[in-house]
Design an enzyme around this catalytic site. Structure first.
Site, PDB file in Angstrom:
ATOM      1  N   HIS A   7      43.255 -22.476  25.536  1.00  0.00           N
ATOM      2  CA  HIS A   7      42.524 -21.871  26.642  1.00  0.00           C
ATOM      3  C   HIS A   7      42.630 -22.738  27.890  1.00  0.00           C
ATOM      4  O   HIS A   7      43.015 -23.890  27.823  1.00  0.00           O
ATOM      5  CB  HIS A   7      41.047 -21.628  26.290  1.00  0.00           C
ATOM      6  CG  HIS A   7      40.224 -22.861  26.155  1.00  0.00           C
ATOM      7  ND1 HIS A   7      39.940 -23.439  24.936  1.00  0.00           N
ATOM      8  CD2 HIS A   7      39.601 -23.646  27.070  1.00  0.00           C
ATOM      9  CE1 HIS A   7      39.191 -24.503  25.105  1.00  0.00           C
ATOM     10  NE2 HIS A   7      38.971 -24.671  26.405  1.00  0.00           N
ATOM     11  N   GLU A  56      38.190 -19.897  29.644  1.00  0.00           N
ATOM     12  CA  GLU A  56      36.819 -20.351  29.407  1.00  0.00           C
ATOM     13  C   GLU A  56      36.119 -20.528  30.749  1.00  0.00           C
ATOM     14  O   GLU A  56      36.572 -21.297  31.591  1.00  0.00           O
ATOM     15  CB  GLU A  56      36.830 -21.678  28.654  1.00  0.00           C
ATOM     16  CG  GLU A  56      35.465 -22.293  28.466  1.00  0.00           C
ATOM     17  CD  GLU A  56      35.529 -23.707  27.903  1.00  0.00           C
ATOM     18  OE1 GLU A  56      34.458 -24.309  27.764  1.00  0.00           O
ATOM     19  OE2 GLU A  56      36.631 -24.209  27.621  1.00  0.00           O
ATOM     20  N   HIS A  75      46.611 -22.766  39.984  1.00  0.00           N
ATOM     21  CA  HIS A  75      46.257 -21.354  39.844  1.00  0.00           C
ATOM     22  C   HIS A  75      46.570 -20.879  38.435  1.00  0.00           C
ATOM     23  O   HIS A  75      47.336 -21.503  37.713  1.00  0.00           O
ATOM     24  CB  HIS A  75      46.987 -20.488  40.882  1.00  0.00           C
ATOM     25  CG  HIS A  75      48.465 -20.401  40.674  1.00  0.00           C
ATOM     26  ND1 HIS A  75      49.351 -21.297  41.218  1.00  0.00           N
ATOM     27  CD2 HIS A  75      49.223 -19.530  39.957  1.00  0.00           C
ATOM     28  CE1 HIS A  75      50.586 -20.978  40.864  1.00  0.00           C
ATOM     29  NE2 HIS A  75      50.535 -19.908  40.093  1.00  0.00           N
ATOM     30  N   GLU A 117      47.535 -15.666  40.356  1.00  0.00           N
ATOM     31  CA  GLU A 117      48.790 -15.037  40.760  1.00  0.00           C
ATOM     32  C   GLU A 117      48.974 -13.772  39.932  1.00  0.00           C
ATOM     33  O   GLU A 117      48.804 -13.788  38.713  1.00  0.00           O
ATOM     34  CB  GLU A 117      49.953 -15.996  40.522  1.00  0.00           C
ATOM     35  CG  GLU A 117      51.290 -15.436  40.932  1.00  0.00           C
ATOM     36  CD  GLU A 117      52.432 -16.408  40.704  1.00  0.00           C
ATOM     37  OE1 GLU A 117      53.570 -16.065  41.057  1.00  0.00           O
ATOM     38  OE2 GLU A 117      52.178 -17.523  40.157  1.00  0.00           O
TER      39      GLU A 117
END
Length: 120
Positions: A7, A56, A75, A117
């Protein structure tokens, strides 16, 4: 020894606002939640129902101001099967913050200013 992505974490100032954004803008769903016994933090894991990778969101009770993202040079990236429909939704939401038509991508900003993005 082998490692795999599990994650990514971002801290959010207003958990409810962030959850609404990620659910509406990207169709992510809550996979699990964890809250401290004393209420000092809450973790909410979001998934895309396609890949095992999770996002998360961490909310800290004692954070009294929006996060300073500095130069915000990182990003997340999401792929969509319909970039035109996604672009229309994000334009309606007013969250598009940068477009690169030559590359066929654009970026949206979440309520805390993190960039995502959008790729086809």
């Amino acid at each position: 020894m082998k490692f795999s992505f599990y994650h990514n974490n971002i801290n959010v100032f207003n958990l409810e606002k962030s959850l609404e954004f990620y659910q509406k803008a990207l169709g992510l769903t809550i996979t699990r939640e964890k809250e401290a016994g004393d209420g000092s933090f809450k973790l909410v894991f979001l998934g895309d129902n396609t890949t095992p990778h999770l996002l998360e969101l961490t909310w800290l009770r004692d954070m009294d101001r929006p996060y300073n993202l500095g130069d915000n040079e990182i990003h997340l990236a999401m792929r969509t099967d319909n970039i035109e429909e996604a672009h229309a939704l994000h334009k309606e939401m007013g969250c598009i913050c940068f477009e690169n038509e030559a590359m066929g991508v654009y970026f949206i900003a979440d309520p805390d200013g993190y960039w995502i993005e959008i790729c086809s």
